[in-house]
Motif scaffolding. Structure first.
Motif, PDB file in Angstrom:
ATOM      1  N   LEU A 199      26.406 -24.842 -22.206  1.00  0.00           N
ATOM      2  CA  LEU A 199      26.955 -24.916 -20.853  1.00  0.00           C
ATOM      3  C   LEU A 199      28.055 -25.981 -20.843  1.00  0.00           C
ATOM      4  N   LEU A 200      29.286 -25.542 -20.601  1.00  0.00           N
ATOM      5  CA  LEU A 200      30.439 -26.440 -20.549  1.00  0.00           C
ATOM      6  C   LEU A 200      30.852 -26.612 -19.093  1.00  0.00           C
ATOM      7  N   ILE A 201      30.664 -27.806 -18.574  1.00  0.00           N
ATOM      8  CA  ILE A 201      30.887 -28.043 -17.154  1.00  0.00           C
ATOM      9  C   ILE A 201      32.304 -28.559 -16.899  1.00  0.00           C
ATOM     10  N   ASP A 202      33.105 -27.729 -16.248  1.00  0.00           N
ATOM     11  CA  ASP A 202      34.423 -28.119 -15.725  1.00  0.00           C
ATOM     12  C   ASP A 202      35.323 -28.760 -16.779  1.00  0.00           C
ATOM     13  N   VAL A 203      35.384 -28.145 -17.948  1.00  0.00           N
ATOM     14  CA  VAL A 203      36.256 -28.659 -19.011  1.00  0.00           C
ATOM     15  C   VAL A 203      37.666 -28.098 -18.767  1.00  0.00           C
ATOM     16  N   GLN A 204      38.271 -28.544 -17.687  1.00  0.00           N
ATOM     17  CA  GLN A 204      39.534 -28.001 -17.191  1.00  0.00           C
ATOM     18  C   GLN A 204      40.639 -29.049 -17.248  1.00  0.00           C
ATOM     19  N   ASN A 205      41.872 -28.568 -17.255  1.00  0.00           N
ATOM     20  CA  ASN A 205      43.017 -29.477 -17.340  1.00  0.00           C
ATOM     21  C   ASN A 205      42.983 -30.554 -16.261  1.00  0.00           C
ATOM     22  N   THR A 206      42.591 -30.168 -15.056  1.00  0.00           N
ATOM     23  CA  THR A 206      42.630 -31.101 -13.928  1.00  0.00           C
ATOM     24  C   THR A 206      41.795 -32.347 -14.166  1.00  0.00           C
TER      25      THR A 206
ATOM     26  N   GLN B  58      18.262 -18.913 -13.709  1.00  0.00           N
ATOM     27  CA  GLN B  58      17.347 -18.132 -14.534  1.00  0.00           C
ATOM     28  C   GLN B  58      17.909 -17.924 -15.931  1.00  0.00           C
ATOM     29  N   LYS B  59      19.209 -17.637 -16.005  1.00  0.00           N
ATOM     30  CA  LYS B  59      19.852 -17.416 -17.305  1.00  0.00           C
ATOM     31  C   LYS B  59      19.732 -18.655 -18.183  1.00  0.00           C
ATOM     32  N   LEU B  60      19.997 -19.816 -17.613  1.00  0.00           N
ATOM     33  CA  LEU B  60      19.943 -21.065 -18.384  1.00  0.00           C
ATOM     34  C   LEU B  60      18.532 -21.350 -18.881  1.00  0.00           C
ATOM     35  N   LEU B  61      17.555 -21.106 -18.036  1.00  0.00           N
ATOM     36  CA  LEU B  61      16.165 -21.402 -18.407  1.00  0.00           C
ATOM     37  C   LEU B  61      15.599 -20.382 -19.391  1.00  0.00           C
ATOM     38  N   ASP B  62      16.268 -19.228 -19.531  1.00  0.00           N
ATOM     39  CA  ASP B  62      15.809 -18.211 -20.466  1.00  0.00           C
ATOM     40  C   ASP B  62      16.205 -18.515 -21.912  1.00  0.00           C
ATOM     41  N   PHE B  63      17.183 -19.413 -22.120  1.00  0.00           N
ATOM     42  CA  PHE B  63      17.556 -19.772 -23.489  1.00  0.00           C
ATOM     43  C   PHE B  63      16.409 -20.525 -24.161  1.00  0.00           C
ATOM     44  N   ASP B  64      16.340 -20.395 -25.477  1.00  0.00           N
ATOM     45  CA  ASP B  64      15.356 -21.173 -26.233  1.00  0.00           C
ATOM     46  C   ASP B  64      15.776 -22.636 -26.326  1.00  0.00           C
ATOM     47  N   ALA B  65      17.074 -22.864 -26.284  1.00  0.00           N
ATOM     48  CA  ALA B  65      17.622 -24.221 -26.229  1.00  0.00           C
ATOM     49  C   ALA B  65      18.922 -24.156 -25.443  1.00  0.00           C
ATOM     50  N   LEU B  66      19.160 -25.172 -24.623  1.00  0.00           N
ATOM     51  CA  LEU B  66      20.378 -25.226 -23.810  1.00  0.00           C
ATOM     52  C   LEU B  66      21.064 -26.565 -24.050  1.00  0.00           C
ATOM     53  N   ILE B  67      22.323 -26.499 -24.481  1.00  0.00           N
ATOM     54  CA  ILE B  67      23.132 -27.690 -24.733  1.00  0.00           C
ATOM     55  C   ILE B  67      24.115 -27.835 -23.572  1.00  0.00           C
ATOM     56  N   ILE B  68      24.292 -29.067 -23.083  1.00  0.00           N
ATOM     57  CA  ILE B  68      25.171 -29.299 -21.935  1.00  0.00           C
ATOM     58  C   ILE B  68      26.207 -30.361 -22.275  1.00  0.00           C
ATOM     59  N   ALA B  69      27.480 -30.064 -21.938  1.00  0.00           N
ATOM     60  CA  ALA B  69      28.571 -31.019 -22.105  1.00  0.00           C
ATOM     61  C   ALA B  69      29.554 -30.795 -20.959  1.00  0.00           C
ATOM     62  N   GLY B  70      30.531 -31.696 -20.813  1.00  0.00           N
ATOM     63  CA  GLY B  70      31.558 -31.469 -19.800  1.00  0.00           C
ATOM     64  C   GLY B  70      31.909 -32.703 -18.994  1.00  0.00           C
ATOM     65  N   GLN B  71      32.585 -32.480 -17.880  1.00  0.00           N
ATOM     66  CA  GLN B  71      33.090 -33.569 -17.043  1.00  0.00           C
ATOM     67  C   GLN B  71      32.747 -33.331 -15.573  1.00  0.00           C
ATOM     68  N   ALA B  72      32.590 -34.338 -14.807  1.00  0.00           N
ATOM     69  CA  ALA B  72      32.442 -35.721 -15.238  1.00  0.00           C
ATOM     70  C   ALA B  72      30.943 -36.029 -15.299  1.00  0.00           C
ATOM     71  N   LYS B  73      30.593 -36.905 -16.213  1.00  0.00           N
ATOM     72  CA  LYS B  73      29.187 -37.236 -16.430  1.00  0.00           C
ATOM     73  C   LYS B  73      28.513 -37.713 -15.156  1.00  0.00           C
TER      74      LYS B  73
END
Length: 341
Positions: free
Chosen positions: A57-64, A256-271
């Motif tokens: 899951l890549l959160i808001d990795v946008q130019n802005t 639901q989609k996120l919780l269905d993964f066997d593992a979920l990695i999260i990165a992005g902006q802003a912390k």
């Protein structure tokens, strides 16, 4: 971080960490051909064959948020935080191409007239609030800040009274729920603008992954509702109107989609904001189901930075407090260089 018995891969020659701070056109046809050859050379199998499904899951990795001189560049403690984070993120994607089943980038998506943009509010002198202004409940109650009557036509079909009631209700709800005060942000992530786009180097890595693993990138847009903030991709800050009617809803399908993964990695902006709020919402859902689900969440702390506006505000401590709470709940604080196993 043990997830799947897939070796780490080399980084393709076309990637350069020096390019991460730049906006450029991704040569899709060329990268697609290279990705298919890369998959063949390194025996990278289609994502559909994964026995253990890993989501990124890549959160808001946008130019802005991620390119210097753009509207809300997240400099973090170093002053170049988001650029450094994204260089590590790209390398993480390339090295672990065979382990990541699906990539889900969230896209902050705004238009001009929204409750957190300057045009929405006026002071007694008829001036708009400056970016980084925080509007408190008492300031709205005392008319220090008032709704701009000229936006009512676009937002509530000309019903200024309805819009004023909503604005008061909104800041009241933020206060009641213990959330950040309403922050006025500069115009950013404008839908249709270059600031809305993914960082070019990240887009390139995500596209390369999609072709190499035959895995459709799943884009999630958020933040277009003019009457509420949407730091978290999973839920807006305020869900209801002053009349108790829904103005927005939780993103149940994505949860639901996120919780269905066997593992979920999260990165992005802003912390400190969109990342923390998304994880907090996800943790709330996990607690309602089974707290042990938190153990399969991995937070790439070296691929995210807090909001720091020198001389104005620093959200580093708030971010650290939130992540300590996530770790205590069972989530894994990790780094992009850690072996996926």
């Amino acid at each position: 971080m043990t997830m799947q018995n897939v070796k780490q891969l080399p980084i393709p020659d076309f990637f350069s960490s020096e390019k991460v701070k730049n906006v450029y056109r991704v040569p899709y046809q060329q990268r697609a051909a290279e990705a298919e050859l890369w998959a063949e050379k390194h025996d990278i199998q289609p994502a559909a064959t994964d026995r253990k499904r890993v989501g990124l899951l890549l959160i808001d990795v946008q130019n802005t948020f991620c390119i210097p001189d753009f509207e809300l560049f997240v400099g973090g403690a170093s002053g170049m935080g988001a650029v450094e984070d994204n260089a590590r993120l790209c390398e993480f994607i390339y090295r672990n191409l065979g382990s990541i089943t699906e990539i889900i980038p969230t896209m902050d998506s705004h238009t001009a007239m929204q409750i957190f943009h300057p045009i929405f509010w006026l002071d007694e002198a008829g001036e708009h609030p400056k970016p980084a202004t925080m509007i408190s409940l008492s300031e709205v109650e005392q008319n220090v800040w008032k709704v701009n009557p000229d936006v009512a036509d676009s937002l509530t079909n000309g019903n200024l009274n309805q819009l004023e009631q909503h604005a008061l209700h909104y800041v009241q709800q933020l206060s009641n729920d213990g959330k950040y005060p309403l922050t006025i942000w500069p115009y950013h992530s404008m839908l249709g603008g270059i600031g809305h786009a993914l960082v070019s180097a990240v887009e390139e890595a995500v596209f390369f992954h999609s072709i190499a693993r035959k895995s459709q990138t799943n884009f999630e847009l958020k933040g277009s509702n003019p009457l509420t903030e949407n730091y978290s991709v999973l839920s807006p800050e305020v869900l209801d109107s002053v009349e108790g009617k829904f103005i927005a809803q939780k993103n149940v399908n994505l949860i639901q989609k996120l919780l269905d993964f066997d593992a979920l990695i999260i990165a992005g902006q802003a912390k400190s904001h969109c990342v923390a709020w998304t994880i907090d919402n996800l943790l709330t859902e996990i607690k309602n189901i089974d707290l042990s689900l938190a153990n399969k969440i991995y937070l790439l702390e070296d691929c995210m930075s807090p909001v720091v506006i020198p001389g104005i505000i620093d959200f580093t401590s708030q971010a650290e407090e939130a992540f300590a709470r996530f770790a205590e709940a069972g989530m894994n604080l990790t780094k992009s260089v850690d072996d996926l196993g």
